[in-house]
Write an enzyme that holds these catalytic residues in place. Sequence first.
Site, PDB file in Angstrom:
ATOM      1  N   GLU A  60       0.816  -1.214   0.000  1.00 13.45           N
ATOM      2  CA  GLU A  60       0.000   0.000   0.000  1.00 13.45           C
ATOM      3  C   GLU A  60       0.849   1.263   0.000  1.00 13.45           C
ATOM      4  O   GLU A  60       0.482   2.271  -0.613  1.00 13.45           O
ATOM      5  CB  GLU A  60      -0.946   0.000   1.213  1.00 13.45           C
ATOM      6  CG  GLU A  60      -2.118  -0.955   1.106  1.00 13.45           C
ATOM      7  CD  GLU A  60      -1.741  -2.413   1.331  1.00 13.45           C
ATOM      8  OE1 GLU A  60      -2.527  -3.290   0.923  1.00 13.45           O
ATOM      9  OE2 GLU A  60      -0.658  -2.666   1.911  1.00 13.45           O
ATOM     10  N   HIS A 129     -10.271  -6.220   7.919  1.00  9.53           N
ATOM     11  CA  HIS A 129     -10.897  -5.959   6.631  1.00  9.53           C
ATOM     12  C   HIS A 129     -12.127  -5.058   6.741  1.00  9.53           C
ATOM     13  O   HIS A 129     -12.484  -4.395   5.777  1.00  9.53           O
ATOM     14  CB  HIS A 129     -11.314  -7.276   5.959  1.00  9.53           C
ATOM     15  CG  HIS A 129     -10.161  -8.089   5.467  1.00  9.53           C
ATOM     16  ND1 HIS A 129      -9.187  -8.589   6.297  1.00  9.53           N
ATOM     17  CD2 HIS A 129      -9.826  -8.480   4.216  1.00  9.53           C
ATOM     18  CE1 HIS A 129      -8.297  -9.264   5.583  1.00  9.53           C
ATOM     19  NE2 HIS A 129      -8.660  -9.210   4.314  1.00  9.53           N
TER      20      HIS A 129
END
Length: 325
Positions: A60, A129
């Site tokens: 990321e 998540h």
Amino acid sequence: MAQMTMIQAITDALRTELKNDENVLLFGEDVGLNGGVFRATEGLQAEFGEDRVFDTPLAESGIGGLAIGLALQGFRPVPEIQFFGFVYEVMDSISGQMARLRYRSGGTYTQPITVRSPFGGGVKTPELHADSLEGLMAQQPGLKVVIPSTPYDAKGLLIASIRDNDPVIFLEHMKLYRSFRGEVPEEAYTIELGKADVKREGTDVSIITYGAMVHSSLKAAEELEKEGISAEVIDLRTVSPLDIDAIVASVEKTNRAIVVQEAQKQAGIAANVVAEINDRCILSLEAPVLRVTAPDTVFPFAEAEEVWLPDYKDIVEKAKAVINF
């Protein structure tokens, strides 16, 4: 109009902007050939090529740095963070760089970046998540934070985000991706960022919310109506900046309000909305402004999330509390 799920509306918005502007680029983990975890970019690489829709490594921080560099070179990057719980890995790029570059450069540079990411509970995801971290984003000046609740809003808000010259965090609740369909124009259209929407008119209490909690709030309003209580449901759509005018107009009409979010209670969007109401509407209030939120704990494992997440019954209870104050 076409009938679309939210994921279809998002794909349609991305396709629209890829056609509209050759500088729009989509990238992230598995967004190319696979079309992303939820297939939001399905078919777009085949249609527009690997130079414009492409996979990145599982990093990321690298995705954020790439977006910044591309934006500085005149592109309009639309990076995907595979799940928003992974945003900590790219926080320096988002809050330390994207959000500050216009100011830092005296307006010489902009960051027309739209960071897309799924989030939210109710679908039994693994740990990290489902976290609702929009409050973390909203605290950073220089970022716009957008959270649609319907397919129509998703397409219009996403197109507007991609065309915006400043960085936008565009959060997509996983539970809404395929849970229902709605009418969506096939042509391009935009919905102004920073503007709330009255999803249901009412006179007795304002329910101010966003994302998946819009649908829980609408269900709560139906239950309240059976008991003679008229609830107005305000969908913020953009949680930073807030549409203060819409919030004030609703509260001054109903004189009572509750604010609903899926995220934990502490330091969230709801707290900010309550503070704004108290600052601006204190003389119009006939009861304290209450919040419906998740508990102040980490997001639980999947087996316990239905107990942990707020639902329409919690909203009904708090609405009655302000009515009966």
